[in-house]
Structure formats: structure tokens, C-alpha cells
Design a protein around this motif. Sequence first.
Motif, mmCIF file in Angstrom:
data_model
loop_
_atom_site.group_PDB
_atom_site.id
_atom_site.type_symbol
_atom_site.label_atom_id
_atom_site.label_comp_id
_atom_site.label_asym_id
_atom_site.label_seq_id
_atom_site.Cartn_x
_atom_site.Cartn_y
_atom_site.Cartn_z
ATOM 1 N N ARG A 55 -14.670 5.744 9.612
ATOM 2 C CA ARG A 55 -14.459 6.565 10.804
ATOM 3 C C ARG A 55 -13.791 7.854 10.360
ATOM 4 N N PHE A 70 9.435 3.949 1.201
ATOM 5 C CA PHE A 70 9.468 4.042 2.666
ATOM 6 C C PHE A 70 8.768 5.316 3.095
ATOM 7 N N SER A 71 8.052 5.240 4.200
ATOM 8 C CA SER A 71 7.263 6.392 4.617
ATOM 9 C C SER A 71 7.085 6.413 6.120
ATOM 10 N N ILE A 72 7.028 7.614 6.674
ATOM 11 C CA ILE A 72 6.525 7.791 8.041
ATOM 12 C C ILE A 72 5.314 8.710 7.914
ATOM 13 N N ASP A 73 4.294 8.183 7.236
ATOM 14 C CA ASP A 73 3.094 8.951 6.903
ATOM 15 C C ASP A 73 3.462 10.235 6.155
ATOM 16 N N SER A 74 4.345 10.110 5.184
ATOM 17 C CA SER A 74 4.902 11.268 4.488
ATOM 18 C C SER A 74 4.328 11.388 3.083
ATOM 19 N N THR A 111 1.673 6.406 1.689
ATOM 20 C CA THR A 111 1.595 4.962 1.434
ATOM 21 C C THR A 111 0.732 4.290 2.499
ATOM 22 N N GLU A 112 0.787 4.833 3.727
ATOM 23 C CA GLU A 112 -0.001 4.250 4.822
ATOM 24 C C GLU A 112 -1.501 4.375 4.538
ATOM 25 N N ASP A 132 -2.490 2.081 1.740
ATOM 26 C CA ASP A 132 -2.628 0.714 2.267
ATOM 27 C C ASP A 132 -3.944 0.561 3.041
ATOM 28 N N LEU A 133 -4.269 1.566 3.828
ATOM 29 C CA LEU A 133 -5.516 1.524 4.612
ATOM 30 C C LEU A 133 -6.729 1.427 3.682
ATOM 31 N N ARG A 181 -7.073 -1.993 2.234
ATOM 32 C CA ARG A 181 -7.621 -2.988 3.161
ATOM 33 C C ARG A 181 -9.138 -2.824 3.308
ATOM 34 N N PHE A 182 -9.600 -1.577 3.415
ATOM 35 C CA PHE A 182 -11.052 -1.375 3.468
ATOM 36 C C PHE A 182 -11.703 -1.897 2.191
ATOM 37 N N ARG A 230 -12.058 -5.542 2.048
ATOM 38 C CA ARG A 230 -13.122 -6.022 2.936
ATOM 39 C C ARG A 230 -14.507 -5.543 2.498
#
Lengths: 479, 479
Positions: free
Chosen positions: A132, A216-220, A242-243, A246-247, A250-251, A254
Motif C-alpha cells: 500500500r 525507542f522511537s516515535i517514528d523518529s 524502527t517502526e 519492523d513493518l 513483518r511483510f 509473510r
Amino acid sequence: MRSYFFCIIWVVAVAATDSNPDATSIFNGEGCANDQLFQTRIRPQIQQLASNVQRIIDHVMSANESGRTYRQLAEFVDRFGSRLTGTKNLEDSIDYMIDLLKQEGHDNVHGEPVQVPKWTRGNEWARMIKPRDKKLNILGLGYSEGTNGQTIEAPIVVVRNFTELEQKAGLIPGKIVVYNFKYESYGKQAIYRHSGASRAAKFGAVAAMIRSLTPFSIDSPHTGMQSYDVNVTKIPAISITTEDADLFQRFSDRNEEVIVQIYSENHNEKDKGISRNTVSDVRGEKYPNEIVLVSGHIDSWDVGQGASDDGAGAFISWRALSVIKKLGLRPKRTLRSVLWTGEEFGLIGVYDYIKKHRNELKDYVIAMESDIGTFTPRGITYSGKNSTSQCTLWEILQLMHPINATTLTISTEGSDVQAFYENGVPISSLDTANDKYFYFHHTQGDTMTVEQPDDLDKCQALWTSVSYALAMLDDRLSR
Amino acid sequence: MRSYFFCIIWVVAVAATDSNPDATSIFNGEGCANDQLFQTRIRPQIQQLASNVQRIIDHVMSANESGRTYRQLAEFVDRFGSRLTGTKNLEDSIDYMIDLLKQEGHDNVHGEPVQVPKWTRGNEWARMIKPRDKKLNILGLGYSEGTNGQTIEAPIVVVRNFTELEQKAGLIPGKIVVYNFKYESYGKQAIYRHSGASRAAKFGAVAAMIRSLTPFSIDSPHTGMQSYDVNVTKIPAISITTEDADLFQRFSDRNEEVIVQIYSENHNEKDKGISRNTVSDVRGEKYPNEIVLVSGHIDSWDVGQGASDDGAGAFISWRALSVIKKLGLRPKRTLRSVLWTGEEFGLIGVYDYIKKHRNELKDYVIAMESDIGTFTPRGITYSGKNSTSQCTLWEILQLMHPINATTLTISTEGSDVQAFYENGVPISSLDTANDKYFYFHHTQGDTMTVEQPDDLDKCQALWTSVSYALAMLDDRLSR
């Protein structure tokens, strides 16, 4: 013990840890009671210094003075913002510092010219377009080249480590390699940021996206330096959050295909620039050629304000000299403040300094540096192996009880000052409760909001006291 | 005790706390020993349920099942990303859920249409252009209008609170008001986000920039809903980072003029859209008309993945029914899962549901909601004042010892379920160690990285067990 390292010298730091797992340890004063030299000559001198050290602490923490380091640092970083090596803005900020240090009454205030690279961050963006559409929050890495006016569009190959990179070698040609390592410490995983692009390019990757170096991250996204191997295609090297790492993982797990677009105008200029290390002294009255050096780097990444990395380290260093001047203290040795330039692009300033001052290094008592945060201080680290010197520093730190910063850690860790360590000069780093340091490191979040006035006062008191004491002892630290 | 509140119902929450400071308290079982009804009738029933509750916990935490909530949630949010009310993407995600709930064997799976607003985030940016140039990391607020194709350029006026806004009224015409409140809790300061723009517009401001509602930031803007008063100019309402709010405050304290540019294409569409609350049941065998409702909201803000707010809450809710189905348990009452829509734009879905189901509400035993994080569970909250009901829930929670989530907190807090509370239905919220919830709330950082598989399993076990037990007791909770 602690496993963090410093801005960019992960190679040295990793090597030091791997070769000597006991390199970092808390010193608890053991053996000092039986150290005759320490007991008979040095300890009494330290006891004589106690009242002046207390004056330093009282002054820095006083109602009139408290918050001064914070305020002066804020005025500086608010005015200039980030200070990337090679920019006019960095040079303007150095001009400001030279003027300020003269106003503060420092001796021998001057800039020492250093040739520096010019790396430019142009427009840059990245999107996931399959499965997407999603904008990726990225930062190109220092020294990375861009995409030559094109948009790279390619599927990704996710790897957790270099072993997996080799295992997936056959999949990589024409793809974007995503490094999604497990973060243990900055020192352990910085190799992916530093070398990931070239290692991926060897297998035919068209770009490398590297997980940000943070727990640690806030989409940083976190930027930082990378370097290209010789004879390898210089593919774009990009930090992702990091987000998003991680995404992608996961893709990948899968078996879903992910296609990413990257556009980047980042590039290295052909011309070099000239920057400056900013030097100032309080001249020693008895041993003027012997130097106690305090330092931080004035350059920063081009994100945030460079408040934590390393405005605050630079400011507590030069302010140590100002506090000593203000109190009318007259150190026996020369106290020198250096605000290094070009740190983030490979310790360029300090190595230039070492080259120019090599013949004087035998007279350097210690090279102190604050570049790993100025949170609530715990004490300092020290690299020297001489036990009398360790007892000396430990005894000095016992004077820091009023600010609860008495811990001496034996460690060879350091960033700029590693260059001194390599040349035989003992080094010391400010040690603070810096668990969150890498949350902000090399991000847009490196601002004054990270800094706390009271913590900075305590760091200031500690840094001033230790450097003053080392400049006063007639028995200089043995190496 | 705890001072946080929920997604948007700060008005109700603040009012509740202000009028009754004891509204939130830990229930420790006091008085239950002397409660005859509880001791003689209810407690034995709960003891009979213990083995099935243990089966639920064992099943959810088993090697085969553990991580399932995390994986199913990840598949969902990775596929759809954020799910803004009024978008096709949200409706696609609701179609996906309806299909999935049918596959999972739920009864009565259907969507209940709800008219929703369409608010669109277009291009938006802001820069500080004086005293220096700096891009601001912003997010326009929900329902905010944009800048009509123009760029607003104006000096800022910084205020810490509404009192200061009034004191500075004379300065405000033609300026951009910056709200830089001291954050104490979401509930206490959300008023600035919600009403700040209109209050500033009354004094002639051309835009409002509101400090993000968070105790911690890495230059992270937080979006959220605001609303315009009637008969006041609809000026742009924009969230700025805590770092930039701090920066503006420092410039303001130094009397340095700051000029900001704002461009925003954000706008409210004239047409309404249709969304759906997603309803599914496990039909009760003995009291099918009595309903134990578990819920979370499926819509999210248009940043991040809506994993924490509130994908996870929605998923543990519908999965509670799936677990009960899978184990072959046959509840006496109907267990209903509702995935609310339009929560972020003002609890639109739940109020529509209440309107349509008002006549049935007398038969609702409890309305449970998870919308304040799915971290390590502590227990649940409960709004009901009846002491026998409190004892009942407390006794049920004692079965949660294996997952250490036994705490019953008496509290009227809630987000969507507030609409039930207002209509006499007792409400309950999942209570977890959510200290960091607002770090990620309404930011790009609201992703699966916030969620932990083991915590989700524990939340799942707790949520399933409590709702199952309440659907089984022949003595339904007294209100």
C-alpha cells in the motif's frame, strides 16, 4: 557494565570492549589506603583544595548563577539551530563563540583552521508503494550520495544481520536492502549504519535502508555518518525508523512483496571547506605548559538543534574556564577548552588538532570530554591504568558528595578524545544518567527540551571542579 | 489516583473528576465479607466459573495460541494502515472485519450504518522564518480549516493559559497564538487543543498553534479533534511539537520577535459520508436479550497505523468472542462486540448506536471498552456504585492471579462507553500500565511497535475472562 559508546567511534569502542571485557569498571577506592604516594603527598593536596571546590559548587548552584549554563546554551542553539560541518551557519556559530569567549575573559582565544568535507542534504523522500502507499519518515546518512535526479523504485530484501545478507545474496541484485538488526547498544549495531550500504552494494543492491540506532522511537529517523568502501558502487544510504523496519520485517515474514521508492539529492561537494577548532585557555601560573583539556564538539547534525549532541558538552567545557575566572581562582596548570569541529564527519577537528599539537601532547595531563549527554551526573570515566592516578580522581570525586556525583568508572570509551588516548594521553568522559541519550541522538528531537537546567548546573559544577583540581595538584596525574 | 483520560471525552472526564475527586479509587474487597447476597449466591457461582476462566487463560497463553492477537492485529493494521473517519480505507477495513468475524463464527455479524463527517488533510506545512528559518513539524487538527490557498505569515503571541490569552488580548489581532501550557495530564490540558483556536479567534488571531498533548516527545506532533465555536472565525488550528512550543516560549521570554508561515489545505467536506459500527455476537443461551458488550473503535487518526489507538482495543474485544467460541463455551447472556466508528471525530458511532438501541439499554449488563492502551494489564475499571456488583467484579478479578491483573478500580472514566454511562449502563475500561500511552497517541508513532505480543495475550485473557464471567452469572450485575 555500561554498553553505550560515543558519537561515531564505534569501531574503536567495539574493539576495546571485545579485546578487554573488563575495560569498564567502577573504581571503589580499593588499594588507595596502602598507596604511599597517594596518602602522603596527593591526598593532603586534595584536602587543601576542598574549600575551593566547595566554592565552585556553591557558586554554580547559587540562586544567582543557577540555570546559567542552560540559558547560555539555549541562547546559542536557539540562535543558530543545527550546525552541520561545512556550512556557513557552523562558522557563524564559531565566530559567535570566539567573541563570547573573549568577553568571558578567556586567554588565548582563537580558532585553529581545519579542512572539512562539505556534504549537502538536498530534498529527499521515500515511499512504500506496495502493498500500500505509505510515506516513510527517513533521513539520508552523512557522506551518502543521492539518486542522481532519478527516483529509485525497487523491491526490498530485509536482513537482520550481515550473515543473512550473505545468505540472501542471490536475491539482492537490483533490490533495496533493509537492515533490521536487533538493537542492543549503539556501539554494537552502529556497524550497520556505517558499513551497511557498501556491504549491500557488493551484492548488487541499489540502495540500503538502515534501521535507526535507538532503543525507542516515535517514528523518529536517526541520521549519522556512514562511509563507502573503495571500489564499491556508492548507493544511497538511508536511515529509516524502527517502526518502518519492523513493518518491513513483518511483510517479509509473510512473504509479501514490498516495493519502495527513494528520491535523494544528497551529495558530497567536490570542494572542501574550512572550519575551526575553537581554543581558549586559563593560563597556568606555575606549570603553564602542562594542560588539562576540557572539550565538546560544536558541530552537530543538520537536524534538531544539536543541544544534547553536543552543544551541552561544549558549553559545560568552556564554562568551566569562565567559572574559574569568575571566582578569581588561579590554576597552576593551563586549563584549555576546545570546541571541536567536524566531529560528526569523522573526528576531523580533533585529528587535525593532534597533528598540529603532537609535540606538546607529552604535557597534556588529561583530555576530558562531554559527548554522551548531560543528564543527572554520576561522576566521570577515566582511561588511565596507573593506580595512584585512579586514587587521585576517586578522592577528587568524593568532594562531589553535595551533588551526588562521586562515581569513578575506569573506561577507555570516548569520542573525540579517543584521538588523545591513541596518543598516550589519558582521557575522561562525563558520566550521567543517560539511559535516554540515544532516544534523541541525531534526530529532530535533539533540542533544549532534552536538557534540564538543574542537571546542567550539576554537570557544570562537577566538570569545573574536576578540571580545576587536576590543574592544581603539584603531583600531576601519572599516565 | 490516575489522572489520564480517553481519546476525546475530556469535557465529561474533567467534569467528573472536578465534581467528585474520589471518583477513581482502588477497590480492595472491603465489605464483601458481610455482603450476604454476594457471599451466598454470587461468590459460589464465580467459584464454579473458575475452571472455565482458567481454561480461557491457559488457552490464550498456550504455545499454540500465544501471539495470535498480535499477529491478527498486525495483519490488519499493516494492510490498511491508518483508518480516518470518512475515508474509503476505513470502509474497506470494516468490510475486512465483517468478513473476518463471519469466518470466526460470530453470530449476527453486521455493520450498522452511521452518517459521518468528512474532514480532509491536504498539504500542510509551517516554518519559522524569523529570527531564523526552521521547518516546523506540525499536524493540523481534526475539523480545522486550512489557509484558503494562501500562506499565512504573522508574528506569534505565546500564552501559557487562557488567563494569559486574555491578558495579552491587545497584542493578538492579526497574530498567531501559540498555546504553551504546562502538561499535567491529557484530561486537564486537552481543552487547549479542543477550544484554543476559537478562543484565540475571538481576540482576532489568524491561526492557533497548540502544544502537543504529551509528557514526552522526539519532535513528535500529536493531532486530535478540535471544534469551532459558532459565530467565530474558523482559523487554522495546528498542533506543534513540545520542542517548538518550548522554543517559542524562550524567544518570547527574551522579547525576540518570531514570525511564522502556515500553509494548509485542510478542510471539511460539505458532503457527509456513511460509515458503520461493526457488530457481532455470541448469542446467549439463557438470557439472550441481556447483553455484555465489549468494544473498541476501528477508526483512527490519519497518522501511524492506529495500532494502539485503537486497533488493539478493537481486536481484544472481538477476539474475546472468538476465544469463547473456540473453547466451545456457551454463555448464558449474549456477548456483543462492537467496533465503533467515528470515535476520533466525536464519538459519532457510539451515539448513533445509542440512539438506535436506546430501548434495549435496560438489558445491557455492562459496556466494556479498551481505548487507553493494551500494555501489561493491571485489571479493569468499573463505574457502578452498587457494592455487591463491585464485590462481584473484584471476585472475578481474583481469578486473574495467573496473569497478575487483579486490580479493580472504581472509576467513571471512559471514551466511547461514556455514552452508555450517560444512559445508565455501567461501564468498564481495560486498565494497563499505560504510562507511555500518550507518547504515541495520535502520532506517526502509533504503530505495532508500541504493542507487545505477551501483553496483548494477557489483555486478551483478562478481557475474555471478565466478559465471559459477566455473561454467565445468573445474578446479573446490579447497577
